[in-house]
Design an enzyme around this catalytic site. Structure first.
Site, PDB file in Angstrom:
ATOM      1  N   ASN A   1       1.038  -1.066  -0.295  1.00 52.97           N
ATOM      2  CA  ASN A   1       0.041  -0.006  -0.160  1.00 52.97           C
ATOM      3  C   ASN A   1       0.915   1.210   0.026  1.00 52.97           C
ATOM      4  O   ASN A   1       1.387   1.442   1.086  1.00 52.97           O
ATOM      5  CB  ASN A   1      -0.977   0.083   1.429  1.00 52.97           C
ATOM      6  CG  ASN A   1      -1.675   1.293   1.498  1.00 52.97           C
ATOM      7  OD1 ASN A   1      -1.935   1.959   0.294  1.00 52.97           O
ATOM      8  ND2 ASN A   1      -2.286   1.352   2.537  1.00 52.97           N
ATOM      9  N   TRP A   2       0.927   1.877  -1.145  1.00 53.54           N
ATOM     10  CA  TRP A   2       1.880   2.978  -1.221  1.00 53.54           C
ATOM     11  C   TRP A   2       1.381   4.314  -0.701  1.00 53.54           C
ATOM     12  O   TRP A   2       2.145   5.357  -0.395  1.00 53.54           O
ATOM     13  CB  TRP A   2       2.147   3.341  -2.786  1.00 53.54           C
ATOM     14  CG  TRP A   2       2.785   2.305  -3.518  1.00 53.54           C
ATOM     15  CD1 TRP A   2       3.271   0.938  -3.009  1.00 53.54           C
ATOM     16  CD2 TRP A   2       3.233   2.161  -4.928  1.00 53.54           C
ATOM     17  NE1 TRP A   2       3.958   0.228  -4.048  1.00 53.54           N
ATOM     18  CE2 TRP A   2       3.891   0.777  -5.238  1.00 53.54           C
ATOM     19  CE3 TRP A   2       3.041   3.220  -5.951  1.00 53.54           C
ATOM     20  CZ2 TRP A   2       4.425   0.563  -6.470  1.00 53.54           C
ATOM     21  CZ3 TRP A   2       3.642   2.893  -7.214  1.00 53.54           C
ATOM     22  CH2 TRP A   2       4.186   1.541  -7.415  1.00 53.54           C
ATOM     23  N   LYS A   3      -0.009   4.392  -0.243  1.00 52.68           N
ATOM     24  CA  LYS A   3      -0.649   5.360   0.324  1.00 52.68           C
ATOM     25  C   LYS A   3      -0.320   6.803  -0.698  1.00 52.68           C
ATOM     26  O   LYS A   3      -0.165   6.450  -1.817  1.00 52.68           O
ATOM     27  CB  LYS A   3      -0.194   5.629   1.680  1.00 52.68           C
ATOM     28  CG  LYS A   3      -0.166   4.399   2.679  1.00 52.68           C
ATOM     29  CD  LYS A   3       0.314   4.676   4.078  1.00 52.68           C
ATOM     30  CE  LYS A   3       0.267   3.418   4.652  1.00 52.68           C
ATOM     31  NZ  LYS A   3       0.052   3.467   6.343  1.00 52.68           N
TER      32      LYS A   3
ATOM     33  N   HIS B   1      -9.606   1.095   5.331  1.00 47.69           N
ATOM     34  CA  HIS B   1      -8.342   1.393   5.954  1.00 47.69           C
ATOM     35  C   HIS B   1      -8.317   2.320   6.943  1.00 47.69           C
ATOM     36  O   HIS B   1      -9.384   3.301   7.016  1.00 47.69           O
ATOM     37  CB  HIS B   1      -7.210   1.793   4.851  1.00 47.69           C
ATOM     38  CG  HIS B   1      -5.871   1.709   5.217  1.00 47.69           C
ATOM     39  ND1 HIS B   1      -5.534   2.962   6.297  1.00 47.69           N
ATOM     40  CD2 HIS B   1      -4.812   0.846   4.922  1.00 47.69           C
ATOM     41  CE1 HIS B   1      -3.877   2.542   6.585  1.00 47.69           C
ATOM     42  NE2 HIS B   1      -3.608   1.481   5.673  1.00 47.69           N
TER      43      HIS B   1
ATOM     44  N   GLY C   1       2.759  -1.231   4.252  1.00 52.75           N
ATOM     45  CA  GLY C   1       3.027   0.424   3.947  1.00 52.75           C
ATOM     46  C   GLY C   1       4.167   0.758   3.581  1.00 52.75           C
ATOM     47  O   GLY C   1       4.651   0.730   2.647  1.00 52.75           O
ATOM     48  N   GLY C   2       4.819   1.324   4.626  1.00 51.49           N
ATOM     49  CA  GLY C   2       6.203   1.776   4.623  1.00 51.49           C
ATOM     50  C   GLY C   2       7.184   1.067   3.788  1.00 51.49           C
ATOM     51  O   GLY C   2       7.858   1.749   3.143  1.00 51.49           O
TER      52      GLY C   2
ATOM     53  N   GLU D   1      -5.369  -5.233  10.739  1.00 48.12           N
ATOM     54  CA  GLU D   1      -4.328  -4.054  11.032  1.00 48.12           C
ATOM     55  C   GLU D   1      -4.814  -3.289  12.357  1.00 48.12           C
ATOM     56  O   GLU D   1      -5.518  -2.363  12.178  1.00 48.12           O
ATOM     57  CB  GLU D   1      -4.419  -3.070   9.731  1.00 48.12           C
ATOM     58  CG  GLU D   1      -4.302  -3.687   8.561  1.00 48.12           C
ATOM     59  CD  GLU D   1      -3.580  -2.738   7.716  1.00 48.12           C
ATOM     60  OE1 GLU D   1      -2.459  -2.963   6.876  1.00 48.12           O
ATOM     61  OE2 GLU D   1      -4.227  -1.760   7.138  1.00 48.12           O
TER      62      GLU D   1
ATOM     63  N   GLU E   1      -6.782   4.789   7.979  1.00 48.96           N
ATOM     64  CA  GLU E   1      -6.777   6.146   7.830  1.00 48.96           C
ATOM     65  C   GLU E   1      -7.872   6.739   6.942  1.00 48.96           C
ATOM     66  O   GLU E   1      -8.432   7.887   7.201  1.00 48.96           O
ATOM     67  CB  GLU E   1      -5.369   6.419   6.783  1.00 48.96           C
ATOM     68  CG  GLU E   1      -4.077   6.031   7.572  1.00 48.96           C
ATOM     69  CD  GLU E   1      -2.920   5.602   6.927  1.00 48.96           C
ATOM     70  OE1 GLU E   1      -2.988   5.521   5.548  1.00 48.96           O
ATOM     71  OE2 GLU E   1      -1.956   5.074   7.446  1.00 48.96           O
TER      72      GLU E   1
ATOM     73  N   GLY F   1       2.660   2.132  10.791  1.00 47.55           N
ATOM     74  CA  GLY F   1       3.313   3.243  10.578  1.00 47.55           C
ATOM     75  C   GLY F   1       3.853   3.787  11.980  1.00 47.55           C
ATOM     76  O   GLY F   1       4.674   4.837  12.088  1.00 47.55           O
TER      77      GLY F   1
ATOM     78  N   SER G   1       3.417  -2.276  10.410  1.00 50.84           N
ATOM     79  CA  SER G   1       4.726  -2.107  10.473  1.00 50.84           C
ATOM     80  C   SER G   1       5.368  -3.679   9.975  1.00 50.84           C
ATOM     81  O   SER G   1       6.550  -3.969  10.823  1.00 50.84           O
ATOM     82  CB  SER G   1       5.196  -1.884  11.966  1.00 50.84           C
ATOM     83  OG  SER G   1       5.000  -0.452  12.096  1.00 50.84           O
TER      84      SER G   1
HETATM   85  C1  PEP Z   1      -0.504   0.027   6.196  1.00 53.61           C
HETATM   86  O1  PEP Z   1      -1.027   1.210   5.813  1.00 53.61           O
HETATM   87  O2  PEP Z   1      -1.798  -0.583   5.615  1.00 53.61           O
HETATM   88  C2  PEP Z   1       0.187  -0.195   6.974  1.00 53.61           C
HETATM   89  C3  PEP Z   1       0.123  -1.435   7.363  1.00 53.61           C
HETATM   90  O3  PEP Z   1       1.317   0.480   7.235  1.00 53.61           O
HETATM   91  P1  PEP Z   1       2.703   0.197   7.888  1.00 53.61           P
HETATM   92  O4  PEP Z   1       3.416  -0.990   7.158  1.00 53.61           O
HETATM   93  O5  PEP Z   1       3.638   1.402   7.559  1.00 53.61           O
HETATM   94  O6  PEP Z   1       2.429   0.076   9.348  1.00 53.61           O
END
Ligand code: PEP
Length: 252
Positions: A9-11, A95, A234-235, A167, A97, A173, A213
């Protein structure tokens, strides 16, 4: 047998050129890697370009959100029909966010899931508790309510098309990952709820990803858990080397 699925997920990140560079590196490393289903979720403006670059490879493309209507006067929104039109196979819905900053509720997620399925898009539905909820011992209650609310009115065959992403919001994040045992406990719980909603056969076939994470150094232990069927990243998905390491974690 559930095939593991790992999503990036590049956001709201990357320029067009950076997106292209990342995808080209992923193709070199993952093109013939079939042990895991790999999906990237670029921002809307790059979907078509990324899809074109990935044409003929084993890597699928998904969107990070969508509206439930097919078309019309909904300024700023993107429809399931449009996502299918540019080659998306998956769409992330609910999600944390989007729940936090854009007022996404279980009811809206439910409408979006139904619309996505109608157009042949596979919803990747995110659920997870906040830190205060976990501290108060409410994690399972929150997750059950999000799951039931999101899947309300869907029949077992529709549910079989869905991927769930657990999640925990406190792990997204933040660098803080749920321990493999914490994650497994919740994944098992989610599968039990699914079983009550749509029966054992479908519940056993639905893939449940962990997200929060995830990194190259913790993916293996997470994937070793019996009810963890993949990861939403994500990251660490913004860097080709780390995302490739996560996808090639070593197999189930
Ligand atoms: C996400 O945004 O779905 C996520 C899990 O982010 P991260 O891996 O950065 O915690």
């Amino acid at each position: 047998m559930r095939k593991p699925i790992i999503g990036g997920n590049w956001k709201m990140n990357k320029t067009s050129m950076e997106a292209e560079n990342l995808v080209r590196k992923l193709i070199l490393e993952l093109n013939s890697y079939e042990d895991v289903e790999t999906v990237v979720f670029p921002p809307f403006p790059y979907l078509q370009k990324v899809k074109t670059l990935l044409q003929g490879t084993g890597i699928a493309v998904g969107a990070q959100n969508m509206f439930w209507e097919e078309k019309g006067a909904y300024t700023g929104e993107v429809s399931p029909l449009m996502l299918v039109d540019v080659g998306c196979r998956y769409v992330i819905l609910g999600h944390s966010e989007r729940r936090e900053y854009f007022g996404e509720t279980d009811e809206k997620v439910n409408r979006k899931i139904k619309a996505a399925l109608k157009f042949g898009l596979r919803p990747l539905v995110c659920i997870g508790e906040k830190l205060e909820e976990r501290k108060k011992g409410l994690a399972e209650k929150v997750v059950e309510s999000q799951l039931r609310g999101s899947l309300s009115g869907l029949n077992p065959s529709q549910i079989s098309q869905i991927v769930i992403a657990y999640e925990p919001v406190w792990a997204i994040g933040t660098g803080e990952t749920a321990t493999p045992q914490q994650a497994q406990k919740m994944h098992k719980f989610i599968r039990e709820i699914l079983e009550r909603i749509c029966g054992e056969k479908i519940a056993q076939s639905v893939r449940i990803q962990y997200g929060g994470s995830v990194r190259p150094d913790n993916i293996r232990e997470l994937m070793d858990q019996p009810d963890i069927d993949g990861a939403l990243v994500g990251g660490a998905s913004l860097d080709a080397i780390s995302f490739v390491k996560i996808v090639k974690y070593g197999g189930k």
